[in-house]
Design a protein around this motif. Structure first.
Motif, PDB file in Angstrom:
ATOM      1  N   ALA A 134      41.705  35.314  43.231  1.00 51.76           N
ATOM      2  CA  ALA A 134      40.580  35.072  42.335  1.00 51.76           C
ATOM      3  C   ALA A 134      40.274  36.304  41.503  1.00 51.76           C
ATOM      4  N   ALA A 135      40.342  37.477  42.146  1.00 49.07           N
ATOM      5  CA  ALA A 135      40.060  38.718  41.417  1.00 49.07           C
ATOM      6  C   ALA A 135      41.079  38.946  40.313  1.00 49.07           C
ATOM      7  N   VAL A 136      42.346  38.687  40.611  1.00 56.78           N
ATOM      8  CA  VAL A 136      43.398  38.874  39.606  1.00 56.78           C
ATOM      9  C   VAL A 136      43.194  37.920  38.439  1.00 56.78           C
ATOM     10  N   ILE A 137      42.871  36.646  38.737  1.00 57.96           N
ATOM     11  CA  ILE A 137      42.662  35.654  37.668  1.00 57.96           C
ATOM     12  C   ILE A 137      41.485  36.063  36.793  1.00 57.96           C
ATOM     13  N   LEU A 138      40.394  36.512  37.424  1.00 59.65           N
ATOM     14  CA  LEU A 138      39.210  36.910  36.657  1.00 59.65           C
ATOM     15  C   LEU A 138      39.513  38.103  35.757  1.00 59.65           C
ATOM     16  N   ILE A 139      40.228  39.073  36.285  1.00 58.63           N
ATOM     17  CA  ILE A 139      40.536  40.271  35.493  1.00 58.63           C
ATOM     18  C   ILE A 139      41.437  39.905  34.314  1.00 58.63           C
ATOM     19  N   THR A 140      42.441  39.059  34.566  1.00 57.91           N
ATOM     20  CA  THR A 140      43.357  38.649  33.496  1.00 57.91           C
ATOM     21  C   THR A 140      42.608  37.866  32.418  1.00 57.91           C
ATOM     22  N   ALA A 141      41.745  36.943  32.877  1.00 53.65           N
ATOM     23  CA  ALA A 141      40.982  36.145  31.913  1.00 53.65           C
ATOM     24  C   ALA A 141      40.063  37.043  31.091  1.00 53.65           C
ATOM     25  N   GLY A 142      39.443  38.001  31.726  1.00 47.95           N
ATOM     26  CA  GLY A 142      38.557  38.928  31.007  1.00 47.95           C
ATOM     27  C   GLY A 142      39.313  39.732  29.979  1.00 47.95           C
ATOM     28  N   PHE A 143      40.512  40.192  30.341  1.00 49.32           N
ATOM     29  CA  PHE A 143      41.323  40.983  29.419  1.00 49.32           C
ATOM     30  C   PHE A 143      41.681  40.184  28.164  1.00 49.32           C
ATOM     31  N   PHE A 144      42.170  38.958  28.413  1.00 51.45           N
ATOM     32  CA  PHE A 144      42.561  38.131  27.255  1.00 51.45           C
ATOM     33  C   PHE A 144      41.350  37.731  26.424  1.00 51.45           C
ATOM     34  N   ALA A 145      40.240  37.467  27.078  1.00 56.04           N
ATOM     35  CA  ALA A 145      39.026  37.110  26.328  1.00 56.04           C
ATOM     36  C   ALA A 145      38.582  38.280  25.467  1.00 56.04           C
TER      37      ALA A 145
END
Lengths: 171, 258
Positions: free
Chosen positions: B99-110
């Protein structure tokens, strides 16, 4: 009784085999209960602590480094939990208005349990473990870290002390 | 009531109660128990307490069994599987990590998606004025910082290597000079010996010549002395003769003078 060793049963329990752990419980329950009862001198408290000990042991099996030492390990946990229970009992007694003797719930054998409770630790613990665990001196000696002959001598001395104290009660 | 068994039999009675005595020892002890009142009472008391404690333990049997069954039931209902609990930390927290990895990746792309667009030249000019010097400065500092230990290491290595080479060369030159010195000293000693032997020869020749000269002189002197002695003897004799010859003349002349 299952003939598998503690080492095998502990290893299987670690991998989620509850029946193996049940075998360990059946094998060591009385001995651990004897230790808890000897320390707490209250049967209901001892049962609770003994059950919690085995449940905690099941959760913490990954911490057991040498499976062959399961018995000593579970006794060590039981000892720590008994000490915690004694500390809690002291705290609650401080604020309690009722002064309930720890042996008062043990019914018909009140004199005997009171006399046992008054024995020194070195005599009380082997005596209670001996009678609750079916006279297994070798296991008691192993768990208490002493020799079988020492356990025998302490049990007989404890019986002598009990006889003398109970004779005084009867007077 | 106090129990007073014989001190030397108490241990045997304890062992007997635990079943640790051999049949012969047990028979001997039984005989003693039948004879000794103190030991007999002690043994009876132990048996009495044993009976009482066994009855007490038996009275707890049903409660122990109930407690054991209760524990087994609680164990069966327990949902924590030791295999999962026994896994190391990263596997236990695998869902949290995912979950942490998905959130960080989504934040980066956003962040990349919603960031304001900038003019490239303006961005470059701004970068070259403000960020580039800082980066260069930091890069240089970092390079120096990173290279300093290596440079120090190289310097130390070179110094050590040079010291070793100098030491080796010094040792070689010292050894060579020692050899040369030894050779020169040997040659010098040989020359000295040669000169000494030659001088010794010269001196001995000179001494020989001196000796010969001395002997020659001695002989000449002896000859001269001999000839002088002869001449002197002859002169004395002649003088004596002349004196004898001239004595009458002298006596006459003296008489004349008187």
């Amino acid at each position: 009784m299952d003939e598998r060793s503690d080492q095998i049963l502990a290893a299987q329990s670690r991998h989620g085999d509850k029946t193996a752990y049940e075998q360990l419980v059946l094998r060591h329950y009385r001995n651990v209960l004897g230790l808890c009862y000897a320390i707490l001198m209250n049967f209901n408290d001892a049962q609770d602590v003994c059950q919690e000990t085995f449940l905690r042991g099941f959760e913490k099996l990954r911490n057991l480094r040498d499976d062959s030492l399961f018995a000593n390990w579970i006794h060590q946990i039981a000892r720590h939990m008994c000490m915690d229970s004694l500390r809690r009992r002291k705290k609650t007694q401080r604020f309690s208005t009722l002064n309930v003797h720890p042996c008062s719930l043990d019914g018909d054998y009140l004199d005997l349990t009171t006399a046992i409770a008054g024995l020194p630790d070195d005599y009380r613990i082997p005596l209670v473990m001996y009678y609750l665990d079916g006279h297994d001196e070798r296991a008691i000696a192993s768990h208490l870290g002493t020799s079988q002959s020492t356990i025998c001598r302490r049990i007989q001395t404890a019986k002598q002390l009990l006889y003398e104290r109970l004779s005084e009660y009867q007077k | 009531m106090n129990l007073n068994p014989c001190p030397n039999h108490k241990a045997d009675i304890d062992a007997y109660c635990c079943g640790h005595l051999s049949p012969s020892q047990a028979a001997s002890l039984q005989k003693h128990l039948s004879e000794c009142n103190g030991c007999g009472r002690y043994y009876d008391a132990l048996i009495q307490q044993d009976t009482r404690l066994t009855a007490w333990a038996n009275s707890l049997d049903s409660r122990i069994q109930a407690g054991q069954d209760c524990l087994l039931q609680r164990l069966r209902e327990k949902e924590v599987y030791p295999a999962l609990a026994s896994q190391p930390w990263p596997y236990r927290c695998i869902w949290q990590l995912a979950a942490a990895v998905i959130l960080i990746t989504a934040g980066f792309f956003a962040a990349r998606l919603f960031q304001p667009a900038m003019n490239q030249e303006q961005l470059f000019a701004e970068w070259s004025q403000t960020i580039q010097p800082q980066i260069e400065q930091k890069l240089a500092a970092a390079v120096i910082q990173q290279l300093r230990p290596e440079l120090l290491q190289i310097r130390n290595d070179l110094a050590a290597q040079m010291t070793a080479q100098i030491n080796e060369a010094s040792a070689q030159s010292i050894a060579l000079s020692q050899t040369m010195n030894a050779k020169l000293i040997r040659e010098f000693a040989e020359a000295v010996q040669t000169v000494q032997s030659r001088d010794r020869q010269v001196v001995s020749d000179a001494l020989l010549r001196l000796e010969e000269k001395r002997l020659q002189d001695k002989r000449q002197t002896q000859k001269a002395v001999t000839s002088l002695a002869l001449a002197t003897g002859e002169e004395i004799a002649r003088t004596r003769r002349q004196l004898f010859e001239t004595r009458p003349v002298l006596s006459e002349s003296s008489n004349t003078n008187q």
